[in-house]
Design a protein around this motif. Structure first.
Motif, PDB file in Angstrom:
ATOM      1  N   GLN A 212       3.970 -36.537   1.476  1.00 18.72           N
ATOM      2  CA  GLN A 212       2.317 -36.505   2.882  1.00 18.72           C
ATOM      3  C   GLN A 212       1.251 -37.501   2.387  1.00 18.72           C
ATOM      4  O   GLN A 212       0.675 -36.646   3.282  1.00 18.72           O
ATOM      5  N   LEU A 213       1.143 -38.302   1.802  1.00 18.93           N
ATOM      6  CA  LEU A 213       0.621 -39.234   2.045  1.00 18.93           C
ATOM      7  C   LEU A 213       0.323 -40.126   2.849  1.00 18.93           C
ATOM      8  O   LEU A 213       1.326 -40.106   3.764  1.00 18.93           O
ATOM      9  N   PRO A 214      -0.495 -40.509   3.940  1.00 21.56           N
ATOM     10  CA  PRO A 214      -0.486 -41.302   4.574  1.00 21.56           C
ATOM     11  C   PRO A 214       0.734 -43.064   4.710  1.00 21.56           C
ATOM     12  O   PRO A 214       0.869 -42.991   3.612  1.00 21.56           O
ATOM     13  N   ALA A 215       0.926 -42.432   5.638  1.00 23.53           N
ATOM     14  CA  ALA A 215       1.672 -43.880   6.123  1.00 23.53           C
ATOM     15  C   ALA A 215       0.871 -44.613   5.560  1.00 23.53           C
ATOM     16  O   ALA A 215      -0.245 -45.313   6.436  1.00 23.53           O
ATOM     17  N   GLY A 216       1.339 -46.188   4.825  1.00 23.08           N
ATOM     18  CA  GLY A 216       0.754 -47.279   4.560  1.00 23.08           C
ATOM     19  C   GLY A 216      -0.658 -47.511   2.829  1.00 23.08           C
ATOM     20  O   GLY A 216      -1.288 -47.771   2.080  1.00 23.08           O
ATOM     21  N   ALA A 217      -0.134 -45.667   2.528  1.00 21.05           N
ATOM     22  CA  ALA A 217      -1.031 -45.632   1.111  1.00 21.05           C
ATOM     23  C   ALA A 217      -0.816 -46.687   0.067  1.00 21.05           C
ATOM     24  O   ALA A 217       0.397 -47.251   0.178  1.00 21.05           O
ATOM     25  N   CYS A 218      -1.392 -46.229  -0.717  1.00 25.31           N
ATOM     26  CA  CYS A 218      -2.072 -47.123  -1.843  1.00 25.31           C
ATOM     27  C   CYS A 218      -1.764 -45.944  -2.968  1.00 25.31           C
ATOM     28  O   CYS A 218      -2.579 -45.160  -3.281  1.00 25.31           O
ATOM     29  N   VAL A 219      -1.271 -46.309  -4.549  1.00 22.70           N
ATOM     30  CA  VAL A 219      -1.189 -45.223  -5.087  1.00 22.70           C
ATOM     31  C   VAL A 219      -1.476 -45.884  -6.729  1.00 22.70           C
ATOM     32  O   VAL A 219      -1.105 -46.717  -6.873  1.00 22.70           O
ATOM     33  N   ILE A 220      -3.443 -45.444  -7.218  1.00 23.07           N
ATOM     34  CA  ILE A 220      -2.917 -46.219  -8.798  1.00 23.07           C
ATOM     35  C   ILE A 220      -3.504 -44.995  -9.731  1.00 23.07           C
ATOM     36  O   ILE A 220      -3.751 -44.206  -9.661  1.00 23.07           O
ATOM     37  N   ASN A 221      -2.627 -45.238 -10.644  1.00 23.56           N
ATOM     38  CA  ASN A 221      -2.410 -44.373 -11.418  1.00 23.56           C
ATOM     39  C   ASN A 221      -2.864 -44.544 -13.016  1.00 23.56           C
ATOM     40  O   ASN A 221      -2.302 -45.600 -13.753  1.00 23.56           O
ATOM     41  N   ILE A 222      -3.713 -44.312 -13.969  1.00 22.04           N
ATOM     42  CA  ILE A 222      -5.033 -44.656 -15.057  1.00 22.04           C
ATOM     43  C   ILE A 222      -4.657 -43.516 -15.452  1.00 22.04           C
ATOM     44  O   ILE A 222      -5.591 -43.751 -16.765  1.00 22.04           O
ATOM     45  N   SER A 223      -3.674 -42.488 -15.833  1.00 27.53           N
ATOM     46  CA  SER A 223      -3.914 -40.799 -16.371  1.00 27.53           C
ATOM     47  C   SER A 223      -2.710 -40.938 -18.066  1.00 27.53           C
ATOM     48  O   SER A 223      -2.545 -41.877 -18.984  1.00 27.53           O
ATOM     49  N   ARG A 224      -2.277 -40.702 -17.508  1.00 26.44           N
ATOM     50  CA  ARG A 224      -0.541 -40.664 -17.640  1.00 26.44           C
ATOM     51  C   ARG A 224       0.340 -40.710 -16.621  1.00 26.44           C
ATOM     52  O   ARG A 224       0.610 -40.232 -16.381  1.00 26.44           O
ATOM     53  N   ALA A 244       1.707 -50.002  -1.347  1.00 22.74           N
ATOM     54  CA  ALA A 244       1.680 -51.023  -3.224  1.00 22.74           C
ATOM     55  C   ALA A 244       1.339 -49.397  -3.696  1.00 22.74           C
ATOM     56  O   ALA A 244       1.005 -48.826  -3.650  1.00 22.74           O
ATOM     57  N   ALA A 245       1.332 -49.603  -5.069  1.00 20.01           N
ATOM     58  CA  ALA A 245       1.320 -49.100  -6.515  1.00 20.01           C
ATOM     59  C   ALA A 245       0.476 -50.043  -7.634  1.00 20.01           C
ATOM     60  O   ALA A 245       0.896 -51.248  -7.401  1.00 20.01           O
ATOM     61  N   ALA A 246      -0.441 -49.664  -8.351  1.00 19.92           N
ATOM     62  CA  ALA A 246      -1.260 -50.075  -9.757  1.00 19.92           C
ATOM     63  C   ALA A 246      -1.360 -48.949 -10.521  1.00 19.92           C
ATOM     64  O   ALA A 246      -1.742 -48.342 -10.353  1.00 19.92           O
ATOM     65  N   LEU A 247       0.085 -49.614 -11.526  1.00 19.62           N
ATOM     66  CA  LEU A 247       0.012 -48.675 -12.783  1.00 19.62           C
ATOM     67  C   LEU A 247      -0.531 -49.488 -14.115  1.00 19.62           C
ATOM     68  O   LEU A 247       0.382 -50.094 -13.872  1.00 19.62           O
ATOM     69  N   ASP A 248      -1.196 -48.576 -14.543  1.00 23.30           N
ATOM     70  CA  ASP A 248      -1.025 -48.444 -16.193  1.00 23.30           C
ATOM     71  C   ASP A 248      -0.385 -48.064 -16.747  1.00 23.30           C
ATOM     72  O   ASP A 248      -1.281 -48.383 -18.465  1.00 23.30           O
ATOM     73  N   VAL A 249      -0.539 -47.701 -16.755  1.00 25.70           N
ATOM     74  CA  VAL A 249       0.618 -46.104 -17.520  1.00 25.70           C
ATOM     75  C   VAL A 249       1.663 -45.988 -17.436  1.00 25.70           C
ATOM     76  O   VAL A 249       2.562 -45.347 -16.009  1.00 25.70           O
ATOM     77  N   PHE A 250       2.728 -45.270 -17.628  1.00 25.92           N
ATOM     78  CA  PHE A 250       4.826 -45.264 -17.378  1.00 25.92           C
ATOM     79  C   PHE A 250       5.120 -44.289 -18.420  1.00 25.92           C
ATOM     80  O   PHE A 250       4.446 -43.763 -19.510  1.00 25.92           O
ATOM     81  N   CYS A 251       5.952 -43.553 -17.768  1.00 21.08           N
ATOM     82  CA  CYS A 251       6.995 -42.828 -18.414  1.00 21.08           C
ATOM     83  C   CYS A 251       7.818 -43.072 -20.209  1.00 21.08           C
ATOM     84  O   CYS A 251       7.410 -42.074 -21.078  1.00 21.08           O
ATOM     85  N   SER A 252       7.458 -44.572 -20.201  1.00 14.50           N
ATOM     86  CA  SER A 252       8.108 -45.177 -21.592  1.00 14.50           C
ATOM     87  C   SER A 252       6.917 -46.604 -22.073  1.00 14.50           C
ATOM     88  O   SER A 252       7.298 -47.192 -20.926  1.00 14.50           O
ATOM     89  N   GLU A 253       6.690 -46.268 -22.822  1.00 12.96           N
ATOM     90  CA  GLU A 253       5.767 -47.392 -23.275  1.00 12.96           C
ATOM     91  C   GLU A 253       6.406 -47.834 -24.967  1.00 12.96           C
ATOM     92  O   GLU A 253       6.409 -47.361 -25.305  1.00 12.96           O
ATOM     93  N   PRO A 254       6.155 -49.168 -24.222  1.00 10.69           N
ATOM     94  CA  PRO A 254       5.605 -50.476 -23.792  1.00 10.69           C
ATOM     95  C   PRO A 254       7.552 -50.410 -22.932  1.00 10.69           C
ATOM     96  O   PRO A 254       8.241 -49.187 -23.301  1.00 10.69           O
ATOM     97  N   LEU A 255       6.820 -50.295 -21.346  1.00 15.82           N
ATOM     98  CA  LEU A 255       7.466 -50.592 -20.245  1.00 15.82           C
ATOM     99  C   LEU A 255       8.698 -51.443 -20.479  1.00 15.82           C
ATOM    100  O   LEU A 255       8.813 -52.235 -20.894  1.00 15.82           O
ATOM    101  N   ALA A 256      10.329 -51.110 -20.189  1.00 13.90           N
ATOM    102  CA  ALA A 256      11.278 -51.318 -20.433  1.00 13.90           C
ATOM    103  C   ALA A 256      11.397 -52.807 -20.064  1.00 13.90           C
ATOM    104  O   ALA A 256      11.379 -52.708 -18.903  1.00 13.90           O
ATOM    105  N   THR A 257      12.603 -53.974 -20.064  1.00 18.11           N
ATOM    106  CA  THR A 257      12.148 -55.139 -19.702  1.00 18.11           C
ATOM    107  C   THR A 257      13.264 -55.578 -18.291  1.00 18.11           C
ATOM    108  O   THR A 257      12.719 -55.552 -17.397  1.00 18.11           O
ATOM    109  N   VAL A 269       1.418 -54.420 -12.142  1.00 16.11           N
ATOM    110  CA  VAL A 269       1.479 -53.455 -13.900  1.00 16.11           C
ATOM    111  C   VAL A 269       0.920 -54.020 -14.980  1.00 16.11           C
ATOM    112  O   VAL A 269       0.528 -54.814 -14.300  1.00 16.11           O
ATOM    113  N   THR A 270      -0.002 -53.072 -15.288  1.00 16.10           N
ATOM    114  CA  THR A 270      -0.986 -53.218 -16.599  1.00 16.10           C
ATOM    115  C   THR A 270      -0.445 -52.438 -17.417  1.00 16.10           C
ATOM    116  O   THR A 270       0.018 -51.440 -17.235  1.00 16.10           O
ATOM    117  N   PRO A 271      -1.156 -53.333 -18.972  1.00 19.27           N
ATOM    118  CA  PRO A 271       0.270 -52.787 -20.196  1.00 19.27           C
ATOM    119  C   PRO A 271      -0.903 -51.510 -20.707  1.00 19.27           C
ATOM    120  O   PRO A 271      -1.282 -51.636 -22.270  1.00 19.27           O
TER     121      PRO A 271
END
Length: 309
Positions: A212-224, A244-257, A269-271
């Motif tokens: 539903q986002l426009p083509a070429g959209a970017c995502v930033i996740n900083i909550s959970r 593109a996407a900037a992710l600071d949070v992940f389903c499992s942390e720390p992010l698996a190698t 990715v930021t931790p």
């Protein structure tokens, strides 16, 4: 009066000193050296062992050492009737807003594309829009979303927010309720997720929402992390629908190698560092709540299990 402090990896001496500035007679005990469990009246926690809190018969308040409380409510044996208090620190909120602003500018000015060009030694300029033509969408308009929206608005971007309930911020278009969620996504070039993690938000950002986002959209996740379905995000990036996407949070942390997010060329990715607790400011908020409880008042803000935050 004893406070149980449980935060693996934290500088407990610093926290003790900061708390002591506001309540000199506070008996500060670091888990697992709790002493007599009956003397514990307050608990300040981050990822505390499950089942332990039921050991403290005189517990009056549980203080979260983070903005979210999912690390507390995951415990099936929580003592009944004990308020859980969220940590809403203006310094952390501002840090998270600045983190979001960084990635908005990064994607808006195509710095992610120039980063890809550099190893290839490509000297080319990518076209970009004026800020007022770049549509930023804040998913979640609590304290964090509101501050972030104002920061981005003041930089001249076109800003909208979505939440369950109406919110009025000057210069920010607003959508609320399920009926207007798709409309909000369709007008959003850069989506910033700051929703709390609740049963209703788990998996909310999935393949259907990304489409539903426009083509070429970017995502930033900083909550959970669990709000976003990582496999669906990768698929949307691989298809070219998302840029593109900037992710600071992940389903499992720390992010698996072995997570594909580490090496994906369109993922940054930021931790989990968008917002970092400051002991000096958090201690003031926590001790203010201890003083409220000692005076017979309610602490603030209390987690509401009906709303999920």
């Amino acid at each position: 009066m004893a406070l149980l402090f449980s935060y693996a990896g934290a500088n407990t001496e610093t926290w003790h000193l900061e708390l002591e500035k506001h309540i000199p007679d506070l008996d500060f005990r670091v888990f697992p050296d709790v002493g007599d469990p009956a003397e514990i009246e307050y608990a300040a926690l981050w990822m505390h062992p499950l089942g332990d809190l039921r050991r403290y018969p005189n517990l009056k308040m549980i203080l979260s050492l983070g903005a979210g409380v999912e690390h507390i409510i995951r415990d099936p044996d929580l003592p009944e009737g004990v308020p859980i208090v969220r940590l809403v620190d203006d310094l952390v909120v501002r840090d998270m807003a600045m983190h979001a602003v960084h990635w908005v500018i990064h994607f808006h000015r195509n710095y992610h594309l120039y980063q890809q060009d550099q190893p290839q030694k490509l000297w080319r300029r990518h076209p970009h829009l004026a800020p007022n033509r770049r549509r930023i969408g804040l998913l979640g308009m609590g304290a964090m979303g509101a501050v972030t929206a104002k920061f981005i608005r003041d930089l001249g971007f076109s800003v909208a927010g979505w939440a369950r309930d109406p919110v009025n911020i000057e210069g920010v278009e607003f959508f609320h309720g399920d009926d207007h969620f798709e409309e909000f996504l369709q007008r959003t070039d850069i989506l910033i997720n700051v929703l709390p993690l609740t049963p209703d938000t788990v998996g909310l950002l999935n393949s259907a929402r990304f489409a539903q986002l426009p083509a070429g959209a970017c995502v930033i996740n900083i909550s959970r992390g669990p709000i976003l379905v990582e496999e669906d995000l990768v698929a949307a990036l691989d298809s070219g629908h998302l840029e593109a996407a900037a992710l600071d949070v992940f389903c499992s942390e720390p992010l698996a190698t072995d997570s594909p997010l580490w090496s994906h060329p369109k993922v940054f990715v930021t931790p989990h560092i968008a917002g970092i607790n400051y002991a000096h400011s958090a201690a003031k908020l926590m001790t203010d709540n201890i003083k409220r409880v000692r005076s017979g008042e309610l602490p603030f803000p209390i987690y509401d299990p009906v709303r999920g935050y």
